[in-house]
Motif scaffolding. Structure first.
Motif, short mmCIF file in Angstrom:
data_model
loop_
_atom_site.label_atom_id
_atom_site.label_comp_id
_atom_site.label_asym_id
_atom_site.label_seq_id
_atom_site.Cartn_x
_atom_site.Cartn_y
_atom_site.Cartn_z
N GLU A 214 1.32 17.23 -0.34
CA GLU A 214 1.85 16.93 -1.67
C GLU A 214 3.37 17.04 -1.71
O GLU A 214 4.04 16.23 -2.36
N LEU A 215 3.94 18.02 -1.03
CA LEU A 215 5.40 18.14 -1.01
C LEU A 215 6.03 17.00 -0.21
O LEU A 215 7.18 16.62 -0.46
N GLN B 77 3.52 0.77 14.54
CA GLN B 77 4.64 1.63 14.18
C GLN B 77 4.18 2.66 13.16
O GLN B 77 3.02 2.70 12.74
N SER B 78 5.10 3.50 12.71
CA SER B 78 4.73 4.59 11.81
C SER B 78 4.42 4.06 10.41
O SER B 78 4.93 3.02 9.99
N ALA B 79 3.57 4.81 9.70
CA ALA B 79 3.24 4.45 8.32
C ALA B 79 4.46 4.53 7.42
O ALA B 79 4.58 3.77 6.45
N ALA B 80 5.39 5.44 7.73
CA ALA B 80 6.61 5.56 6.93
C ALA B 80 7.41 4.26 6.97
O ALA B 80 7.97 3.83 5.95
N GLN B 81 7.45 3.61 8.13
CA GLN B 81 8.19 2.36 8.25
C GLN B 81 7.50 1.25 7.46
O GLN B 81 8.15 0.48 6.75
N ARG B 82 6.19 1.16 7.56
CA ARG B 82 5.47 0.12 6.82
C ARG B 82 5.59 0.34 5.31
O ARG B 82 5.73 -0.61 4.54
N HIS C 31 -0.85 7.64 4.29
CA HIS C 31 -0.75 7.74 5.75
C HIS C 31 0.53 8.46 6.16
O HIS C 31 0.52 9.30 7.07
N ALA C 32 1.64 8.12 5.51
CA ALA C 32 2.92 8.73 5.86
C ALA C 32 2.92 10.23 5.59
O ALA C 32 3.47 11.02 6.38
N CYS C 33 2.29 10.64 4.49
CA CYS C 33 2.22 12.08 4.19
C CYS C 33 1.26 12.79 5.15
O CYS C 33 1.49 13.96 5.52
N ASP C 34 0.19 12.11 5.54
CA ASP C 34 -0.69 12.69 6.58
C ASP C 34 0.09 12.91 7.87
O ASP C 34 -0.07 13.95 8.54
#
Length: 547
Positions: free
Chosen positions: A203-204, A20-25, A244-247
């Motif tokens: 960064e944002l 799944q997505s890094a945002a979820q983890r 990871h989520a920002c990438d």
């Protein structure tokens, strides 16, 4: 243990959701760490429910016996009248209490030192951020300001973002909530526009996601649980998943993954200097670079952001798990047996186990085998007490940690106390007085046994049958001298005193006068289960110059 279970659940969940997505983890780890921080408060709010782990297993305890008192018999000579009364319990020594708490105190000091060290590192890092911000200069280059405003609008950021430049050529980080700040390194004004856009997008994205405040919260929790390796692992994974989520946010904007990975490697080579005490997300950490580049180049990687519904569902699920863990109480059983010095069982004895913190007390009574059992004990510190007439009261500290415990306890025979007041103007004659006739030995009950366990606890206390009154020493009569002499001795099986010792300091003339009298005393036998035994006695002689 509860913190470990909660964090372990989150780590396992992120492992299962690796596709799944890094945002979820990241969100799962963030919510779990926050729940771990508030778990002690939840334990006070939610009702407890019992949890039994495994089959009962008995752990033998080594409990110090603190005789809180001796069963005393006090004789006070006042004129020609003898008064006998039961003595009062005496509290155990402070030295025993200090010795019982020493290990716990050391562990508490170690925990406080670890927390203080973790908080100190965090505070120093925040001070360093403020210092860097005060020395940095605002970026006025058109490409930086234009792209920053454009990407901030695309991300829907409400607060203005300050872009500052440091003289340090290896510093790139973002921090802040109300007044977020992006710190770019010296020489960044020469970067091409595509690299500037990638850096600002990354960064944002940290600012939009609130990664800095989440990471600070995680650092606080880690400071509290610095001894728990699972918390350290979760905080490390949290930082990695935020990158990871920002990438993923950068790649969703249409940036080519190969170009982004190439620029990231170039930044990592340029930023080869690691900044200690720096509590802010850093884009090009070399320690996580390999995993991030691998994820960037994976075209099948899920990069979707987390929906509001999924966020709320995750919070509710972890809140339920945290509440369940907080409510779970591992109840244990404390059992044991009571015997007298001859190894005979003591049936029908009331035992108590009290917890001062919870203000609860548990009572139990020994059966015919002298065994007792107290069930349903939550973890905590307890005081175990037993009081049986004729025996020294037993008092011991007990810490229950969730495991069943068993203790075999042998009660000691109580002691006797005699107190005598000798007046200087009283009768100066010293003669033996037959105070009572020797008692016949009582009929011994049959040593009935239950499963080969004899029944004991039958004590016949000593009774004085021959008394000699101590005399005020003639050599000090009329001088107005007073003295208190204390003797320790044993009443032998023949009824006479033995091993008589004078407690120091003592006036020798008064001590000799008391010794001359007590050495002629005689008691009938002290019996335990119809067997003559020796018993300790303390004799206090108070010499006063007048009535």
């Amino acid at each position: 243990m509860k913190i470990s279970i909660l964090v372990l659940v989150a780590l396992c969940a992120t492992r299962l959701l690796r596709n799944q997505s890094a945002a979820q983890r990241h969100w799962i780890l963030a919510v779990a760490i926050v729940c771990a921080g508030v778990l002690p408060m939840l334990e006070l709010l939610v009702p407890a429910w019992p949890l039994s782990i495994g089959s009962p297993s008995f752990a033998e305890l080594t409990l110090p016996s603190h005789p809180a008192a001796a069963t005393e018999r006090t004789s006070t000579f006042s004129a020609d009248r003898i008064t006998r009364q039961a003595g009062a319990p005496v509290v155990g020594s402070a030295r025993d209490a200090v010795r019982g708490w020493s290990t716990r105190s050391i562990l508490a000091l170690m925990w406080i030192a670890g927390v203080a060290m973790g908080l100190l590192v965090l505070v120093l890092g925040l001070i360093r951020l403020a210092w860097l911000r005060s020395r940095a200069r605002p970026v006025t280059l058109a490409n930086w300001t234009t792209l920053s405003e454009q990407i901030a609008r695309e991300y829907g950021l409400r607060h203005p973002v300050r872009v500052l430049q440091s003289d340090d050529s290896s510093l790139l980080a973002t921090w802040g909530v109300v007044s977020p700040t992006i710190m770019i390194p010296g020489g960044a004004e020469r970067w091409p526009d595509d690299l500037v856009g990638m850096v600002l997008s990354h960064e944002l994205a940290h600012i939009r996601r609130g990664d800095w405040i989440v990471q600070i919260s995680a650092e606080l929790v880690r400071s509290m649980y610095w001894f728990n390796p699972l918390v350290w692992l979760a905080c490390r994974r949290l930082r990695l998943e935020s990158e990871h989520a920002c990438d993923d946010a950068v790649l969703r904007s249409g940036v080519d993954s190969s170009a982004y990975a190439s620029h990231l490697l170039g930044l990592a080579r340029a930023f080869n200097h690691r900044h200690p005490l720096f509590p802010a997300p850093a884009m090009a950490r070399s320690s996580s670079l390999h995993k991030r580049v691998t994820a960037m180049l994976n075209d099948r990687q899920n990069r979707s952001p987390m929906s509001p519904f999924a966020r709320v569902a995750t919070v509710m699920a972890l809140a339920v798990i945290a509440g369940t863990i907080a409510a779970a109480q591992v109840f244990a059983t404390f059992s044991g047996s009571l015997v007298d010095p001859q190894g005979a069982a003591l049936p029908g004895v009331r035992v108590t186990l009290s917890n001062a913190e919870r203000q609860i007390k548990y009572d139990a009574q020994t059966n015919r085998r002298g065994e007792f059992e107290i069930v349903g004990l939550p973890p905590g510190d307890y005081v175990f007490e037993v009081q049986v007439p004729g025996f020294k009261p037993y008092r011991a500290a007990l810490t229950m940690t969730g495991d069943n415990a068993r203790r075999a306890i042998t009660l000691e025979i109580g002691s006797v106390a005699e107190e005598i007041v000798i007046a200087g103007d009283g009768d100066s004659s010293s003669r033996a007085v037959q105070t009572a006739s020797p008692r016949p030995n009582p009929p011994c009950p049959s040593t009935a046994a239950t499963a080969d366990v004899p029944i004991g606890g039958n004590i016949r206390p000593p009774n004085k049958i021959r008394d000699v009154r101590p005399q005020y020493p003639a050599s000090v009569r009329g001088t107005g001298a007073d003295a208190t002499i204390v003797l320790d001795a044993l009443i032998g099986t023949d009824g006479f005193l033995k091993d008589v010792r004078v407690r120091e300091p003592a006036n020798r003339e008064f001590a000799n006068a008391l010794l001359a009298a007590v050495n002629q005393w005689q008691y009938d036998s002290t019996l335990l289960n119809c067997v003559p035994i020796e018993v300790a006695v303390t004799i206090t002689g108070r010499f006063v110059h007048g009535r």
